[in-house]
Design an enzyme around this catalytic site. Structure first.
Site, PDB file in Angstrom:
ATOM      1  N   LYS A 187      14.221  40.304   0.358  1.00  0.00           N
ATOM      2  CA  LYS A 187      14.402  39.109  -0.463  1.00  0.00           C
ATOM      3  C   LYS A 187      13.051  38.499  -0.852  1.00  0.00           C
ATOM      4  O   LYS A 187      12.228  38.181   0.005  1.00  0.00           O
ATOM      5  CB  LYS A 187      15.245  38.099   0.309  1.00  0.00           C
ATOM      6  CG  LYS A 187      15.617  36.847  -0.456  1.00  0.00           C
ATOM      7  CD  LYS A 187      16.495  35.961   0.432  1.00  0.00           C
ATOM      8  CE  LYS A 187      16.925  34.686  -0.268  1.00  0.00           C
ATOM      9  NZ  LYS A 187      17.764  33.839   0.628  1.00  0.00           N
ATOM     10  N   GLU A 227      25.038  38.577   1.865  1.00  0.00           N
ATOM     11  CA  GLU A 227      23.779  38.300   2.562  1.00  0.00           C
ATOM     12  C   GLU A 227      24.059  38.075   4.049  1.00  0.00           C
ATOM     13  O   GLU A 227      25.139  37.646   4.430  1.00  0.00           O
ATOM     14  CB  GLU A 227      23.143  37.047   1.958  1.00  0.00           C
ATOM     15  CG  GLU A 227      21.782  36.694   2.527  1.00  0.00           C
ATOM     16  CD  GLU A 227      21.182  35.430   1.933  1.00  0.00           C
ATOM     17  OE1 GLU A 227      19.964  35.241   2.029  1.00  0.00           O
ATOM     18  OE2 GLU A 227      21.948  34.612   1.363  1.00  0.00           O
ATOM     19  N   CYS A 231      20.722  36.325  -3.061  1.00  0.00           N
ATOM     20  CA  CYS A 231      20.985  34.888  -3.015  1.00  0.00           C
ATOM     21  C   CYS A 231      20.041  34.044  -3.887  1.00  0.00           C
ATOM     22  O   CYS A 231      20.172  34.015  -5.100  1.00  0.00           O
ATOM     23  CB  CYS A 231      20.972  34.417  -1.562  1.00  0.00           C
ATOM     24  SG  CYS A 231      21.794  32.811  -1.300  1.00  0.00           S
TER      25      CYS A 231
END
Length: 279
Positions: free
Chosen positions: A119, A44, A160
């Site tokens: 994300k 990330e 994540c």
């Protein structure tokens, strides 16, 4: 799907500017390719790690102008490898919203962009050790899931904090993902407590390979990340992992026939039932 895919996870301690970010990650990718990896994944925020809002904004640009994205597209073509940029912080392009996107990008061996994912779940939390994160202040969450085709099988993309939302991973698996990427910049307290457990759980639930390259160590903006990049097999077994947070290359070979074996042994993806409640 073919067996015997050589991959490499790149663990980084990405600097605070894109120029330095590219200089940091490029030698690690070259090392991975020289070692035979055909699919290379970075963590990330691979373009820069900078939480300070007065500094961060100057580096956010459009996807087609970001120096790290452009550099890694050229590198993929030069080396003839696929690269997943775990994520890059870029302009979202959303009208009326000046927040950036935390965007994962899949690059093919010709340097073309063949998969994008913003994300979905942003990290807003107050930790017991006093650390506070408000990702939603600067990052616009995405609104859709992505499964991309590769020469070796389908790749489900996540980033994540997404790892804490198992329904996303079930959707990716039911859409045919044999591999799921979880590039991360985990905090140290949550990483120490939950990182490996969550990744193994997502692999078991989906019967997929989980590929999790991570940021690690103390960054220029004062942030500390957990590291411990890891590859988990579809039965939940740890195939390869790093036990530290230093920049490094983690290699593994995936036998993709293991996906079908795991899903045949426990065919839970076929056993969903509608149910009522709770109220």
């Amino acid at each position: 799907m073919s067996a015997g895919l050589d991959i490499a996870l790149i663990q980084t301690r990405t600097p605070a500017t894109p120029e330095a970010g590219l200089a940091h990650v490029e030698p690690l990718i070259r090392e991975a390719a020289a070692g035979g990896a055909k699919f290379i994944l970075t963590p990330e925020v691979s373009n820069f790690v900078e939480q300070r809002r007065d500094k961060k904004g100057q580096w956010v640009t459009d996807e087609d102008q970001d120096g790290v994205i452009l550099g890694l597209r050229r590198l993929a073509a030069e080396l003839g490898v696929w690269i997943l940029i775990g994520s890059a912080v870029v302009r979202s392009g959303a009208a009326g919203d000046d927040r950036a996107a935390n965007r994962s990008l899949l690059i093919d061996a010709g340097g073309g962009l063949v998969g994008r994912y913003d994300k979905l779940h942003v990290f807003d939390v107050d930790l017991a050790n006093g650390e506070t994160y408000r990702e939603s202040a600067t990052i616009r969450p995405g609104d859709g899931a992505t499964v991309a085709d590769t020469p070796w099988g389908r790749l489900g993309m996540s980033v994540c904090y997404d790892v804490r939302f198992p329904h996303l991973y079930r959707r990716l698996a039911k859409a045919g993902a044999a591999m799921i990427s979880v590039p991360a910049a985990f905090t140290v307290p949550t990483g120490e407590a939950h990182w490996e457990t969550l990744l193994r759980a997502r692999a078991i639930e989906t019967g997929a390979f989980v590929l999790a390259p991570a940021q690690g160590g103390l960054h220029e903006d004062g942030r500390k990340t957990w590291g411990r990049s890891i590859v988990v097999g579809p039965w939940g077994e740890v195939i390869a992992k790093l036990d530290h947070d230093e920049p490094a290359v983690l290699r593994a070979t995936l036998d993709l026939s293991a996906v079908e074996k795991a899903r045949a042994s426990v065919p839970a993806l076929k056993h969903d039932r509608e149910f009522a409640g709770p109220l």
